[in-house]
Design an enzyme around this catalytic site. Sequence first.
Site, PDB file in Angstrom:
ATOM      1  N   PRO A  11       0.825  -1.206   0.000  1.00  0.00           N
ATOM      2  CG  PRO A  11      -0.764  -1.558   1.655  1.00  0.00           C
ATOM      3  CD  PRO A  11       0.555  -2.068   1.151  1.00  0.00           C
ATOM      4  CB  THR A  12       0.649   4.396  -1.926  1.00  0.00           C
ATOM      5  OG1 THR A  12      -0.723   4.622  -1.604  1.00  0.00           O
ATOM      6  CG2 THR A  12       0.758   3.774  -3.290  1.00  0.00           C
ATOM      7  N   GLY A  13       0.430   4.085   1.357  1.00  0.00           N
ATOM      8  CA  GLY A  13       0.469   4.872   2.588  1.00  0.00           C
ATOM      9  C   GLY A  13       1.250   4.238   3.705  1.00  0.00           C
ATOM     10  CB  CYS A  14       3.650   1.420   3.802  1.00  0.00           C
ATOM     11  SG  CYS A  14       2.848  -0.164   3.984  1.00  0.00           S
ATOM     12  CB  VAL A  15       4.112   4.263   8.727  1.00  0.00           C
ATOM     13  CG1 VAL A  15       5.065   5.018   9.620  1.00  0.00           C
ATOM     14  CG2 VAL A  15       2.737   4.886   8.772  1.00  0.00           C
TER      15      VAL A  15
END
Lengths: 133, 106
Positions: free
Chosen positions: B102-106
Amino acid sequence: MDLITLKHEKGLCFSIQVRGHKFLLDMPKESKGEDQGPSPADTLAASLGACMGMHMALYCQTVGLPYEGMEMNLVYNLVEEKGRKRIQTVTVDVILPKDPGPRGAALLRAGENCIVRNTLEQGPQIDVEMTAE
Amino acid sequence: MPAVTLAGKTYEVDEDGFLQELDKWNAEFAQEYAKEEGIEGQLSEEHWKVINYLRSYYQQFGIAPMIRKLCKETGFDLKRIYALFPSGPAKGACKLAGLAKPTGCV
């Protein structure tokens, strides 16, 4: 206003001192830190949660709703736009010791009107000056 | 390209362990990879509910769902999601479900 002093400790780790409290901020190992403490983004999200929780606790105190032991779980995700990363969404679950009933909506509103949330929504002025020893 | 070998089969993954050849996913991949994610024993019905929802959503929309959507559709709150997948919905559940990172991975 209290002075907050940050000092570089090692690598990406900084210590923070405010009013006799001291804690560390660092980045996770996968982000080139040593995970000696939460990240700045972790802390910002946690600050939002804590601020909301405090306002909700104050409301509960005022109207006589139980709140002791309330728990909040939150996660956030990042987005990068035009080379700039920011927190895109903060998702918060609030777990109360008892159903607030008809006061639930007002309780949520109390949590929405907190310093940190208001600051994030409007954006503060950030004034930085740099010198060398 | 890094690779992982699970139950005798080799899968290409990215540097964070996310499956690269998405059509190679199978239930065995999820079960075997679960061990690497610190999930002991067989994946439960609850695990599969999350994995199947993620896969269904991804197949329809090409991206992972927002966490709130995942919670509402599965009926699990954040705490339960993290209890099921200690690495979290992105690094844990999405990885087992064979989704792209996922692109929003921290």
